[in-house]
Design an enzyme around this catalytic site. Structure first.
Site, PDB file in Angstrom:
ATOM      1  N   ARG A   6       0.846  -1.216   0.000  1.00 46.77           N
ATOM      2  CA  ARG A   6       0.000   0.000   0.000  1.00 46.77           C
ATOM      3  C   ARG A   6       0.876   1.259   0.000  1.00 46.77           C
ATOM      4  O   ARG A   6       0.571   2.250  -0.659  1.00 46.77           O
ATOM      5  CB  ARG A   6      -0.943  -0.032   1.192  1.00 46.77           C
ATOM      6  CG  ARG A   6      -2.049  -1.070   1.014  1.00 46.77           C
ATOM      7  CD  ARG A   6      -2.848  -1.244   2.263  1.00 46.77           C
ATOM      8  NE  ARG A   6      -3.582  -0.026   2.630  1.00 46.77           N
ATOM      9  CZ  ARG A   6      -4.216   0.105   3.798  1.00 46.77           C
ATOM     10  NH1 ARG A   6      -4.180  -0.874   4.703  1.00 46.77           N
ATOM     11  NH2 ARG A   6      -4.873   1.205   4.076  1.00 46.77           N
ATOM     12  N   GLN A  10      -9.812   9.701   8.408  1.00 48.29           N
ATOM     13  CA  GLN A  10      -9.674   8.274   8.695  1.00 48.29           C
ATOM     14  C   GLN A  10      -8.526   7.701   7.861  1.00 48.29           C
ATOM     15  O   GLN A  10      -8.128   6.557   8.052  1.00 48.29           O
ATOM     16  CB  GLN A  10     -10.951   7.520   8.335  1.00 48.29           C
ATOM     17  CG  GLN A  10     -12.197   8.007   9.056  1.00 48.29           C
ATOM     18  CD  GLN A  10     -13.424   7.375   8.471  1.00 48.29           C
ATOM     19  OE1 GLN A  10     -13.871   6.314   8.910  1.00 48.29           O
ATOM     20  NE2 GLN A  10     -13.997   8.011   7.451  1.00 48.29           N
ATOM     21  N   HIS A  21      -6.784   7.291  12.424  1.00 45.15           N
ATOM     22  CA  HIS A  21      -6.359   5.897  12.262  1.00 45.15           C
ATOM     23  C   HIS A  21      -4.871   5.761  12.002  1.00 45.15           C
ATOM     24  O   HIS A  21      -4.423   4.720  11.516  1.00 45.15           O
ATOM     25  CB  HIS A  21      -7.162   5.225  11.128  1.00 45.15           C
ATOM     26  CG  HIS A  21      -8.616   5.100  11.453  1.00 45.15           C
ATOM     27  ND1 HIS A  21      -9.593   4.977  10.491  1.00 45.15           N
ATOM     28  CD2 HIS A  21      -9.275   5.110  12.642  1.00 45.15           C
ATOM     29  CE1 HIS A  21     -10.789   4.898  11.079  1.00 45.15           C
ATOM     30  NE2 HIS A  21     -10.614   4.981  12.377  1.00 45.15           N
ATOM     31  N   CYS A  79      13.416  -4.581  14.983  1.00 40.85           N
ATOM     32  CA  CYS A  79      13.985  -3.369  15.592  1.00 40.85           C
ATOM     33  C   CYS A  79      15.497  -3.520  15.753  1.00 40.85           C
ATOM     34  O   CYS A  79      15.984  -4.517  16.311  1.00 40.85           O
ATOM     35  CB  CYS A  79      13.332  -3.156  16.965  1.00 40.85           C
ATOM     36  SG  CYS A  79      14.050  -1.812  17.927  1.00 40.85           S
ATOM     37  N   GLY A  91     -16.218  11.431   1.097  1.00 41.88           N
ATOM     38  CA  GLY A  91     -15.736  10.115   0.668  1.00 41.88           C
ATOM     39  C   GLY A  91     -15.586   9.075   1.747  1.00 41.88           C
ATOM     40  O   GLY A  91     -14.546   8.447   1.882  1.00 41.88           O
TER      41      GLY A  91
HETATM   42  C1  BV8 Z   1     -12.189   0.127  18.350  1.00 40.41           C
HETATM   43  C2  BV8 Z   1      -6.430   1.764   9.496  1.00 40.41           C
HETATM   44  C3  BV8 Z   1     -12.263  -0.692  20.594  1.00 40.41           C
HETATM   45  C4  BV8 Z   1      -5.758   0.511   9.101  1.00 40.41           C
HETATM   46  C5  BV8 Z   1      -8.819   1.314   9.756  1.00 40.41           C
HETATM   47  C6  BV8 Z   1     -18.790   0.939  17.678  1.00 40.41           C
HETATM   48  C7  BV8 Z   1     -17.916   1.649  18.506  1.00 40.41           C
HETATM   49  C8  BV8 Z   1     -16.560   1.323  18.533  1.00 40.41           C
HETATM   50  C9  BV8 Z   1     -16.065   0.273  17.733  1.00 40.41           C
HETATM   51  C10 BV8 Z   1     -16.928  -0.424  16.921  1.00 40.41           C
HETATM   52  C11 BV8 Z   1     -18.279  -0.103  16.890  1.00 40.41           C
HETATM   53  N1  BV8 Z   1     -18.878  -0.942  16.009  1.00 40.41           N
HETATM   54  C12 BV8 Z   1     -17.950  -1.773  15.474  1.00 40.41           C
HETATM   55  C13 BV8 Z   1     -16.753  -1.505  16.027  1.00 40.41           C
HETATM   56  C14 BV8 Z   1     -15.535  -2.230  15.718  1.00 40.41           C
HETATM   57  C15 BV8 Z   1     -14.737  -1.633  14.563  1.00 40.41           C
HETATM   58  C16 BV8 Z   1     -15.603  -1.229  13.393  1.00 40.41           C
HETATM   59  O1  BV8 Z   1     -15.942  -0.070  13.236  1.00 40.41           O
HETATM   60  N2  BV8 Z   1     -15.943  -2.197  12.566  1.00 40.41           N
HETATM   61  C17 BV8 Z   1     -16.756  -1.897  11.405  1.00 40.41           C
HETATM   62  C18 BV8 Z   1     -16.083  -2.429  10.151  1.00 40.41           C
HETATM   63  C19 BV8 Z   1     -18.126  -2.533  11.632  1.00 40.41           C
HETATM   64  N3  BV8 Z   1     -13.992  -0.492  15.025  1.00 40.41           N
HETATM   65  C20 BV8 Z   1     -12.757  -0.703  15.517  1.00 40.41           C
HETATM   66  O2  BV8 Z   1     -12.266  -1.805  15.650  1.00 40.41           O
HETATM   67  C21 BV8 Z   1     -11.988   0.521  15.968  1.00 40.41           C
HETATM   68  N4  BV8 Z   1     -11.427   0.238  17.258  1.00 40.41           N
HETATM   69  O3  BV8 Z   1     -13.307   0.512  18.414  1.00 40.41           O
HETATM   70  O4  BV8 Z   1     -11.541  -0.528  19.364  1.00 40.41           O
HETATM   71  C22 BV8 Z   1     -11.367  -0.208  21.652  1.00 40.41           C
HETATM   72  C23 BV8 Z   1     -11.651   0.983  22.310  1.00 40.41           C
HETATM   73  C24 BV8 Z   1     -10.809   1.407  23.306  1.00 40.41           C
HETATM   74  C25 BV8 Z   1      -9.665   0.668  23.636  1.00 40.41           C
HETATM   75  C26 BV8 Z   1      -9.377  -0.523  22.953  1.00 40.41           C
HETATM   76  C27 BV8 Z   1     -10.219  -0.966  21.947  1.00 40.41           C
HETATM   77  C28 BV8 Z   1     -10.803   0.810  15.054  1.00 40.41           C
HETATM   78  C29 BV8 Z   1     -11.261   1.090  13.665  1.00 40.41           C
HETATM   79  C30 BV8 Z   1     -10.068   1.548  12.808  1.00 40.41           C
HETATM   80  C31 BV8 Z   1      -9.682   0.433  11.878  1.00 40.41           C
HETATM   81  N5  BV8 Z   1      -8.623   0.912  10.979  1.00 40.41           N
HETATM   82  N6  BV8 Z   1      -7.810   1.735   8.992  1.00 40.41           N
HETATM   83  C32 BV8 Z   1      -5.600   0.405   7.616  1.00 40.41           C
HETATM   84  O5  BV8 Z   1      -6.027   1.330   6.868  1.00 40.41           O
HETATM   85  O6  BV8 Z   1      -5.020  -0.606   7.208  1.00 40.41           O
HETATM   86  S1  BV8 Z   1     -10.405   1.333   9.150  1.00 40.41           S
HETATM   87  C33 BV8 Z   1     -10.467   1.685   7.490  1.00 40.41           C
HETATM   88  O7  BV8 Z   1     -11.875   1.957   7.236  1.00 40.41           O
HETATM   89  C34 BV8 Z   1      -9.767   2.932   7.026  1.00 40.41           C
HETATM   90  O8  BV8 Z   1      -9.251   3.740   8.054  1.00 40.41           O
HETATM   91  C35 BV8 Z   1     -10.874   3.699   6.328  1.00 40.41           C
HETATM   92  O9  BV8 Z   1     -10.641   5.029   6.256  1.00 40.41           O
HETATM   93  C36 BV8 Z   1     -11.992   3.343   7.218  1.00 40.41           C
HETATM   94  C37 BV8 Z   1     -13.368   3.735   6.794  1.00 40.41           C
HETATM   95  O10 BV8 Z   1     -13.545   3.379   5.464  1.00 40.41           O
HETATM   96  P1  BV8 Z   1     -13.815   4.597   4.440  1.00 40.41           P
HETATM   97  O11 BV8 Z   1     -12.730   5.592   4.599  1.00 40.41           O
HETATM   98  O12 BV8 Z   1     -15.202   5.059   4.618  1.00 40.41           O
HETATM   99  O13 BV8 Z   1     -13.591   3.891   3.069  1.00 40.41           O
HETATM  100  P2  BV8 Z   1     -14.645   2.982   2.283  1.00 40.41           P
HETATM  101  O14 BV8 Z   1     -13.909   2.282   1.207  1.00 40.41           O
HETATM  102  O15 BV8 Z   1     -15.452   2.195   3.267  1.00 40.41           O
HETATM  103  O16 BV8 Z   1     -15.649   4.027   1.616  1.00 40.41           O
HETATM  104  C38 BV8 Z   1     -15.162   4.897   0.593  1.00 40.41           C
HETATM  105  C39 BV8 Z   1     -16.313   5.838   0.275  1.00 40.41           C
HETATM  106  O17 BV8 Z   1     -15.856   6.785  -0.677  1.00 40.41           O
HETATM  107  C40 BV8 Z   1     -17.518   5.131  -0.338  1.00 40.41           C
HETATM  108  O18 BV8 Z   1     -18.700   5.606   0.281  1.00 40.41           O
HETATM  109  C41 BV8 Z   1     -17.489   5.584  -1.821  1.00 40.41           C
HETATM  110  O19 BV8 Z   1     -18.794   5.727  -2.358  1.00 40.41           O
HETATM  111  C42 BV8 Z   1     -16.808   6.928  -1.696  1.00 40.41           C
HETATM  112  N7  BV8 Z   1     -16.054   7.369  -2.872  1.00 40.41           N
HETATM  113  C43 BV8 Z   1     -15.314   6.604  -3.718  1.00 40.41           C
HETATM  114  N8  BV8 Z   1     -14.740   7.408  -4.656  1.00 40.41           N
HETATM  115  C44 BV8 Z   1     -15.118   8.688  -4.362  1.00 40.41           C
HETATM  116  C45 BV8 Z   1     -15.958   8.675  -3.235  1.00 40.41           C
HETATM  117  N9  BV8 Z   1     -16.499   9.790  -2.708  1.00 40.41           N
HETATM  118  C46 BV8 Z   1     -16.200  10.963  -3.307  1.00 40.41           C
HETATM  119  N10 BV8 Z   1     -15.400  11.064  -4.391  1.00 40.41           N
HETATM  120  C47 BV8 Z   1     -14.844   9.959  -4.937  1.00 40.41           C
HETATM  121  N11 BV8 Z   1     -14.057  10.081  -6.037  1.00 40.41           N
HETATM  122 ZN    ZN Z   2      12.836  -2.169  19.905  1.00 43.75          ZN
END
Ligand code: BV8
Ligand code: ZN
Length: 248
Positions: free
Chosen positions: A69, A100, A118, A147, A187
């Site tokens: 990536r 994000q 993130h 490391c 987005g």
């Molecule tokens: C946590 C980094 C607990 C890594 C990413 C409720 C509350 C809290 C947590 C949860 C909850 N419900 C569920 C959870 C768990 C989970 C979660 O959300 N799961 C989801 C999938 C159901 N959340 C977590 O695990 C989070 N952690 O809560 O831990 C905790 C708390 C305290 C202490 C300890 C533990 C952590 C979540 C972060 C995960 N990391 N990324 C990496 O990138 O490798 S998430 C990943 O998804 C990216 O960051 C990304 O940004 C993010 C969201 O996706 P989008 O950015 O929206 O991208 P996507 O492709 O989905 O959509 C693109 C959009 O763009 C589309 O709508 C499309 O139509 C549009 N588009 C496309 N082209 C265009 C456009 N729009 C405009 N113009 C264009 N040209």
């Molecule tokens: Zn180290």
């Protein structure tokens, strides 16, 4: 694009703006989104890669995925949408970018006030001693990122599923959302939490919330305005509107 009167009035009077961005912001820069047609989650599920257990089970595979990536991102440039958001900082009292995305394109476009919920794919740290590494500084022993300081495993400085967001950054983003006049969502599918709470905090604080996306998302129906189209095309039009109205 003709913007509704109410939105133009907000653009004219808003002082504090939050721009909440997701992977769609970088799509026109050539970076694949997560859940779109060519999304990277299509082939590989997040559980397999973007989580700590997957990394501990197979650090080589997960790290190689991030290197892949990074290689894509390094060849990409910010698009007109990133530059439009950077330009917005000249026209409002305070603009906070809550992203994000981990691709650092907002920095490269010249934006200043950026909160990376993130993390950032260009940064890495050692799990044992926290030594920081830029991506091109890491040594590999049998394909494992090791490391030099203590021999521990080096991981990307991104927030994986099941991991908490950086507390200070989260708090600052929450405050910015709760006290803004205008929140521009760009987005995002709005499916990842707690990040997706941010625009809702703005809504609850009576900010005007506008969603820019090529198709309605989980958040669109809860916004004041949905602007359908590509962020790289719509955002420069919004900045043009601001400049015309504020005719410096
Ligand atoms: C946590 C980094 C607990 C890594 C990413 C409720 C509350 C809290 C947590 C949860 C909850 N419900 C569920 C959870 C768990 C989970 C979660 O959300 N799961 C989801 C999938 C159901 N959340 C977590 O695990 C989070 N952690 O809560 O831990 C905790 C708390 C305290 C202490 C300890 C533990 C952590 C979540 C972060 C995960 N990391 N990324 C990496 O990138 O490798 S998430 C990943 O998804 C990216 O960051 C990304 O940004 C993010 C969201 O996706 P989008 O950015 O929206 O991208 P996507 O492709 O989905 O959509 C693109 C959009 O763009 C589309 O709508 C499309 O139509 C549009 N588009 C496309 N082209 C265009 C456009 N729009 C405009 N113009 C264009 N040209
Ligand atoms: Zn180290």
């Amino acid at each position: 694009m003709k913007f509704p009167k109410e939105f133009r009035q907000i653009l004219q009077n808003a002082e504090k703006v939050v721009v909440f961005t997701g992977a769609g912001m970088s799509a026109e820069s050539g970076i694949p989104t997560f859940r779109g047609e060519d999304g990277i989650w299509k082939k590989l599920r997040p559980e397999e890669l973007a989580n700590f257990n997957a990394f501990m089970k197979n650090p080589e595979l997960v790290f190689e995925w991030y290197q892949h990536r990074r290689n894509i991102i390094e060849k990409c440039e910010p698009n007109p949408g990133h530059y439009a958001i950077a330009e917005m900082e000249k026209h409002f009292k305070k603009v906070t970018i809550v992203t994000q995305n981990i691709d650092a394109l907002h920095h490269r476009a010249g934006s200043k006030n950026i909160l990376e919920l993130h993390g950032n794919i260009t940064r890495n740290y050692c799990l044992s001693c926290n030594t920081f590494y830029n991506s091109n500084e890491i040594k590999f022993i049998e394909r494992k990122p090791i490391c030099e300081n203590c021999g521990g495993l080096v991981r990307p400085d991104v927030v994986w599923f099941g991991e908490g967001l950086p507390q200070d950054i989260w708090n600052e983003a929450e405050q910015a959302a709760k006290f803004c006049d205008l929140c521009i969502i760009v987005g995002t599918s709005g499916v990842v939490y707690p990040a997706a709470y941010i625009p809702m905090y703005a809504k609850e604080a009576n900010a005007y919330v506008v969603d820019i996306n090529i198709s309605p998302s989980e958040l669109s129906s809860r916004c004041d305005l949905f602007l359908s189209g590509k962020s790289g095309e719509i955002l420069p039009l919004i900045v043009e509107e601001i400049k015309n109205m504020k005719d410096y």
